[in-house]
Write a protein that holds these residues in place. Structure first.
Motif, short mmCIF file in Angstrom:
data_model
loop_
_atom_site.label_atom_id
_atom_site.label_comp_id
_atom_site.label_asym_id
_atom_site.label_seq_id
_atom_site.Cartn_x
_atom_site.Cartn_y
_atom_site.Cartn_z
N ASN A 1 0.86 -1.20 0.00
CA ASN A 1 0.00 0.00 0.00
C ASN A 1 0.89 1.24 0.00
OD1 ASN A 1 -2.23 -1.63 0.16
ND2 ASN A 1 -2.77 -1.11 2.26
N ILE A 2 0.67 2.12 -0.96
CA ILE A 2 1.52 3.31 -1.05
C ILE A 2 0.97 4.39 -0.13
CG2 ILE A 2 2.44 5.03 -2.63
CD1 ILE A 2 1.50 3.16 -4.88
N LYS A 3 1.88 5.06 0.55
CA LYS A 3 1.45 6.10 1.50
C LYS A 3 2.02 7.45 1.07
CE LYS A 3 0.53 3.06 5.28
NZ LYS A 3 0.88 1.77 4.68
N ASN A 4 1.57 8.48 1.77
CA ASN A 4 2.09 9.84 1.57
C ASN A 4 2.01 10.35 0.14
OD1 ASN A 4 2.71 10.05 4.28
ND2 ASN A 4 4.68 8.99 3.96
N ILE A 5 0.87 10.13 -0.48
CA ILE A 5 0.61 10.71 -1.81
C ILE A 5 -0.56 11.67 -1.63
CG2 ILE A 5 -0.30 10.16 -4.13
CD1 ILE A 5 2.36 8.91 -4.04
N HIS A 6 -0.45 12.86 -2.21
CA HIS A 6 -1.50 13.85 -1.95
C HIS A 6 -2.21 14.35 -3.20
CE1 HIS A 6 1.46 14.02 1.38
NE2 HIS A 6 0.34 13.82 2.06
N PHE B 1 5.17 8.80 -8.74
CA PHE B 1 5.48 7.52 -8.09
C PHE B 1 5.53 6.40 -9.15
CE2 PHE B 1 4.11 3.39 -6.67
CZ PHE B 1 4.91 3.15 -5.57
N ALA B 2 4.52 6.38 -10.02
CA ALA B 2 4.43 5.31 -11.03
C ALA B 2 5.61 5.36 -11.99
CB ALA B 2 3.11 5.44 -11.79
#
Ligand code: GLY
Length: 411
Positions: A41-46, A54-55
């Motif tokens: 699970n990716i975190k800290n994306i706004h 990220f991708a």
């Protein structure tokens, strides 16, 4: 291969579990406690741009959009601009789901049978129309309002109250600045999910979704409380009617309006004694329809997605034709309004597959509820009755405080 899946429900957990069979590395944003067990699970994306960064940085090969929220934030346009492969419609096509007025205009232009309707941006004109209509209506906000902007009303007084809450009290914010007042048709609903490869639309097996919180379809609308596959009302004649009068004109419209894309189209149908009508398009997979469909899908989902992205002419999907599937949604009592979470779930560690986590997390080896819809429990059988019984037998092995589920799915 690295796959990124966007969303946080049972649908996204199901997509992940199905793709695991193709030995891919899975990433989820934001994901849930179930997806955490099978991927990262990716975190800290706004923002969508941060997700895109990220991708790119992590060399994600394919992104699959689960929830419509991302589509309406133009995630597909943003990813495609930098050459990332993504499954889902670009923003203009996503309006088929996100903008009900556009969607109705499209249906009308391409001669697709849909309930008659009028649109209003003036409260008084809408009220005057309600006063003079002689048929039952549904009131819908122009925007989808997180799936809540459809109000089914029993009489004029309820219709006026609904209109007041949308246009005066702004219950659904800006989504309700314009409304559609639509004829309410009697019949049986069906969900037809499909994949579009920019050339053809390939339908999946039919599904019947149970949308209301209460038994016998009463009470508030939810995301879906259960599904059976196939839908018993989708007879051969209904399939022929659907393909000729809805699927084919949709394809024509998508070409002529230059709205082609690689992704999913979900047709929300009403089967009536006068034929099949299209109530709505969704431009994503249905939840919990896809959780109910996957156990019957013999083909590799990765191959299906790749066939769409690479515009293969004929995507062949193989299904278990002699089996039936039933999904029961286990929820927190109070959903879709106020509910409590943080309850310990018992019986999950020994539950037989297939099942999916919709809103729960694992803490110190214990599963804890974390959302309104908590679990999707699936039963498979050689008859629909066997599938339903298997599903409820599995459900009875699960316990948590304030557990609620409908006892009449498929019955
Ligand atoms: N089950 C209904 C939906 O996904 O919108």
């Amino acid at each position: 291969m690295k796959i990124l899946i966007l969303g946080s429900g049972g649908r996204e957990h199901a997509i992940g579990k199905k793709l695991l069979k193709d030995s891919v590395d899975l990433y989820f944003y934001p994901g849930n406690g179930g997806t955490d067990q099978i991927g990262k699970n990716i975190k800290n994306i706004h923002s969508p741009s941060e997700l895109c960064f990220f991708a790119k940085k992590n060399a994600i090969d394919i992104t699959i959009v689960g929830s419509e929220t991302f589509l309406l934030e133009k995630i597909v346009d943003i990813f495609q601009k930098v050459g990332l492969k993504i499954i889902g419609p670009h923003y203009l096509a996503a309006r088929l789901e996100g903008d009900r007025i556009f969607s109705k205009y499209f249906m009308k232009k391409y001669g697709i049978p849909t309930p008659k309707y009028k649109t209003f941006d003036c409260y008084q004109k809408a009220m005057d129309f309600l006063e003079e209509t002689t048929y039952s209506v549904a009131i819908k906000t122009r925007g989808i309002a997180s799936g809540k902007g459809v109000l089914l009303v029993k009489n004029k007084a309820e219709a006026k109250k609904a209109l007041n809450s949308i246009m005066r009290d702004k219950k659904f914010g800006e989504s309700g600045n314009k409304v559609i007042i639509e004829e309410f048709l009697q019949g049986n609903e069906a969900s037809i999910l499909s994949i579009f490869n920019g050339k053809n639309i390939i339908p999946f097996l039919s599904a019947k979704d149970y949308k209301k919180i209460g038994e016998k379809e009463t009470g508030l609308n939810t995301g879906g409380m259960g599904t059976i596959v196939p839908n018993p009302h989708m007879t051969n004649d209904v399939w022929i009617d659907f393909k000729k009068n809805i699927l084919e004109p949709t394809l024509e419209g998508l070409f002529l309006e230059k709205l082609t894309f690689f992704g999913f189209i979900y047709f929300g149908l009403m089967i009536t004694s006068n034929g099949v009508y299209l109530l709505e398009y969704n431009t994503r997979l249905g939840d919990p329809e896809i959780q109910t469909l996957f156990p019957l899908m013999k083909s590799s989902f990765l191959h299906i997605i790749q066939s769409s992205l690479f515009q293969q002419k004929n995507i062949k999907i193989h299904w278990e034709k002699k089996l039936y599937s039933c999904c029961i949604v286990l929820s927190s009592k109070g959903y879709p309004e106020k509910y409590e979470s943080g309850k310990v779930i018992k019986g999950l560690n020994s539950l037989k597959e297939p099942f999916y986590i919709a809103g729960a997390k694992k803490e110190k080896e214990k599963w804890i509820t974390s959302s309104g819809r908590v679990l999707n429990v699936i039963g498979i059988g050689k008859s629909i009755h066997e599938a339903i019984k298997t599903a409820y037998d599995k459900v009875n092995k699960i316990h948590f405080e304030n557990l609620y589920f409908r006892q009449d799915i498929g019955l």
